[in-house]
Design a protein around this motif. Structure first.
Motif, short mmCIF file in Angstrom:
data_model
loop_
_atom_site.label_atom_id
_atom_site.label_comp_id
_atom_site.label_asym_id
_atom_site.label_seq_id
_atom_site.Cartn_x
_atom_site.Cartn_y
_atom_site.Cartn_z
N VAL A 212 0.82 -1.22 0.00
CA VAL A 212 0.00 0.00 0.00
C VAL A 212 0.85 1.26 0.00
N VAL A 213 1.90 1.32 0.83
CA VAL A 213 2.68 2.55 0.98
C VAL A 213 3.31 3.01 -0.34
N PRO A 214 4.03 2.15 -1.07
CA PRO A 214 4.61 2.63 -2.33
C PRO A 214 3.57 3.09 -3.35
N ILE A 215 2.47 2.35 -3.46
CA ILE A 215 1.43 2.70 -4.43
C ILE A 215 0.83 4.06 -4.13
N MET A 216 0.44 4.26 -2.87
CA MET A 216 -0.24 5.50 -2.52
C MET A 216 0.70 6.70 -2.65
N ALA A 217 1.97 6.53 -2.28
CA ALA A 217 2.91 7.63 -2.35
C ALA A 217 3.16 8.05 -3.80
N VAL A 218 3.37 7.07 -4.67
CA VAL A 218 3.65 7.35 -6.09
C VAL A 218 2.45 8.05 -6.75
N LEU A 219 1.25 7.56 -6.51
CA LEU A 219 0.06 8.16 -7.12
C LEU A 219 -0.14 9.61 -6.68
N TYR A 220 0.00 9.82 -5.39
CA TYR A 220 -0.23 11.17 -4.86
C TYR A 220 0.83 12.15 -5.37
N ILE A 221 2.08 11.73 -5.36
CA ILE A 221 3.17 12.60 -5.82
C ILE A 221 3.01 12.89 -7.31
N ALA A 222 2.53 11.91 -8.10
CA ALA A 222 2.33 12.12 -9.54
C ALA A 222 1.30 13.22 -9.79
N VAL A 223 0.19 13.19 -9.03
CA VAL A 223 -0.83 14.23 -9.18
C VAL A 223 -0.28 15.58 -8.75
N ALA A 224 0.47 15.61 -7.66
CA ALA A 224 1.05 16.87 -7.18
C ALA A 224 2.03 17.45 -8.20
N GLN A 342 -7.80 22.49 -9.80
CA GLN A 342 -6.72 22.13 -10.73
C GLN A 342 -7.09 20.99 -11.67
N ILE A 343 -7.77 19.98 -11.15
CA ILE A 343 -8.02 18.79 -11.98
C ILE A 343 -9.50 18.47 -12.12
N GLY A 344 -10.36 19.34 -11.60
CA GLY A 344 -11.79 19.14 -11.78
C GLY A 344 -12.46 18.43 -10.61
N GLY A 345 -13.74 18.14 -10.81
CA GLY A 345 -14.57 17.59 -9.74
C GLY A 345 -14.12 16.25 -9.21
N TRP A 346 -13.38 15.47 -10.03
CA TRP A 346 -12.97 14.15 -9.56
C TRP A 346 -11.86 14.22 -8.51
N ALA A 347 -11.38 15.45 -8.23
CA ALA A 347 -10.33 15.63 -7.22
C ALA A 347 -10.79 15.14 -5.85
N SER A 348 -12.05 15.42 -5.51
CA SER A 348 -12.55 15.00 -4.20
C SER A 348 -12.53 13.48 -4.08
N ILE A 349 -12.86 12.79 -5.19
CA ILE A 349 -12.85 11.33 -5.18
C ILE A 349 -11.41 10.83 -5.05
N PHE A 350 -10.49 11.45 -5.81
CA PHE A 350 -9.09 11.03 -5.74
C PHE A 350 -8.53 11.21 -4.33
N ILE A 351 -8.79 12.37 -3.72
CA ILE A 351 -8.28 12.64 -2.37
C ILE A 351 -8.90 11.66 -1.37
N ALA A 352 -10.19 11.37 -1.55
CA ALA A 352 -10.84 10.42 -0.65
C ALA A 352 -10.16 9.05 -0.71
N VAL A 353 -9.85 8.61 -1.94
CA VAL A 353 -9.18 7.32 -2.11
C VAL A 353 -7.76 7.38 -1.56
N ALA A 354 -7.05 8.49 -1.85
CA ALA A 354 -5.68 8.66 -1.34
C ALA A 354 -5.67 8.67 0.18
N VAL A 355 -6.63 9.39 0.77
CA VAL A 355 -6.73 9.46 2.22
C VAL A 355 -6.97 8.07 2.79
#
Length: 476
Positions: A212-224, A342-355
């Motif tokens: 979980v840790v590598p996946i979540m970190a890479v995805l979040y940093i990519a969006v940032a 920055q990325i539209g309405g799906w940002a809330s969904i992405f952050i929820a999953v990242a969180v």
């Protein structure tokens, strides 16, 4: 009640923790020869190094898995909601002080994680694995078991219970904002998932976090990075705002340099945990040939947490949001709104999953810290199972509690832990420095360093008193 907690936090942080973290961070940086800056290459090398061969019938925890357990608790809500809280209350300057805590904390993390390895003990329940942390090195290194027990009680309550309520609180808030989910229902799901993992033992915890840790970190940093690249022209202005606000040259939302330092250091410590005494519990689990290797690995964890993930969150918020116009938004909801621009309405969904990924891995990693210390206090299966149920209970409570209450409570207990641990590692730092010099001397000879405690005159090190391992040369 709120006024009492505010007063306690002001006393603990203003007079003890901030000076302790920054002062000892500078001292350890000097004593180790600026270890956190000079040994970056070594940190990366040892993280993927193969563990010494375990005995037949034993399953050991690798350096990488130990790193992931530590990162699971580091990389969590503190990197998302915590940073949002810091810049809301302390202004953009809080980010600068988070960086300072991270850079100085690298040396502090090296000292405490090396000590955890030096004084670790064998786990009787799981052959081939180890336990350790401040409670253990306070008892074995300082010969003060009573203080070790106090610390063990504090960390078991702070991480397994209070911090886990913070994690579940952030998950439920994010899912309510993104999907309209009922917080009680979210809490029930979290309790079930947490129970499945924590009743599986340290190997299940290590296996889950290493995925979980590598996946979540890479995805979040990519969006940032996407947000940063598409707004690269704003980067100089954001950096200028952070630095100017850090020294009170520009009035921050929270008001001047005092608020910036206070909230930057608080949230920085909550996020990277350097000096708090939590990461050493993960550092002790690894099967390595020399304690300094885990010191290097956990230092790298501080950098990834603060300088990469926390900075990513701060830039998303500061590029996208005028804090003076943020209104009543706070915590994870502010981050969701900022990213949406920055990325539209799906940002809330992405952050929820990242969180969910960040915080759920933190829940199980934090639980493990509590478990290690519960077994230090009382090695009893019934007591451990009661603690497991208590952990799941606090996960449920956090999902439905108010944001302010859980953060204030977390700050109090986090501060008390830090005070005890900082005092202990200051007194034991000579052992860690001696261990580092032993490592450096062997590396200069082109060897894969191995540790012999008796040769260095270090006592009460039951895991290092066996016959010294065969020395091998390695390619630098």
């Amino acid at each position: 009640m709120q006024n009492v907690m505010d007063m306690l936090n002001d006393i603990i942080w203003s007079y003890f923790v901030i000076y302790g973290l920054l002062g000892l961070g500078l001292y350890f940086t000097y004593k180790t020869g600026f270890i956190q800056f000079r040994y970056l290459k070594e940190m990366v090398r040892v993280i993927f190094e193969k563990s010494p061969e375990a005995k037949k019938g034993e399953k050991s925890i690798s350096s990488f898995k130990s790193f992931c357990i530590g990162s699971a608790t580091r990389i969590g809500t503190g990197n998302l909601a915590g940073v949002a809280v810091a810049v809301t209350l302390g202004g953009p300057g809080a980010v600068f002080w988070m960086w300072v805590v991270g850079l100085l904390g690298g040396a502090t993390s090296f000292i405490e994680s090396t000590l955890a390895q030096v004084y670790k003990v064998k786990d009787k329940d799981t052959p081939g694995t180890f336990r350790g942390g401040p409670a253990y090195y306070i008892t074995k290194g300082l010969n003060k078991k009573w203080l070790g027990v106090i610390f063990a009680v504090l960390i078991a309550f702070t991480f397994g219970l209070i911090f886990n309520s913070v994690q579940s609180n952030t998950i439920s808030a994010a899912f309510e904002g993104a999907f309209g989910f009922n917080t009680t229902a979210t809490g029930i799901v979290l309790v079930i998932l947490s129970g499945i993992v924590i009743f599986g033992g340290v190997h299940r915890i290590a296996n889950v976090t290493s995925v979980v840790v590598p996946i979540m970190a890479v995805l979040y940093i990519a969006v940032a990075l996407f947000v940063l690249v598409t707004n690269i022209s704003q980067l100089p202005a954001v950096l200028s705002l952070i630095v100017n606000s850090a020294f009170g040259l520009e009035q921050a939302v929270g008001g001047g340099i005092g608020a910036a330092i206070m909230h930057g250091v608080r949230r920085g410590l909550f996020s990277n945990e350097a000096g708090m005494g939590s990461a050493p519990n993960a550092a002790a689990t690894a099967h390595v040939s020399h304690p300094a290797k885990q010191g290097f690995i956990q230092t790298l964890g501080v950098y990834i947490d603060t300088l990469v993930v926390c900075t990513a969150t701060a830039f998303i918020i500061l590029i996208s949001t005028d804090l003076s116009q943020a209104g009543n938004e706070e915590g994870i909801n502010l981050l969701q709104t900022s990213l949406s621009t920055q990325i539209g309405g799906w940002a809330s969904i992405f952050i929820a999953v990242a969180v969910f990924l960040f915080a759920f891995s933190s829940i199980i990693g934090s639980y493990y810290y509590g478990e290690t210390n519960i077994q230090f206090i009382k090695d009893n299966k019934t007591v451990l199972n009661l603690y497991r149920f208590a952990t799941m209970g606090f996960v449920m409570i956090g999902a439905v509690a108010s944001l302010g209450f859980v953060w204030e409570l977390a700050d109090i207990f986090m501060g008390l832990m830090a005070i005890i641990n900082l005092a202990a590692i200051a007194l034991l730092s000579g052992i860690a420095v001696k261990t580092l010099k032993d490592y450096q001397a062997q590396r200069k000879q082109g060897l894969n360093p191995t540790f012999n405690a008796s040769r260095l005159g270090i006592k009460n090190t039951e895991c290092w008193e066996e016959k010294e391992e065969k020395k091998e040369r390695i390619v630098s």
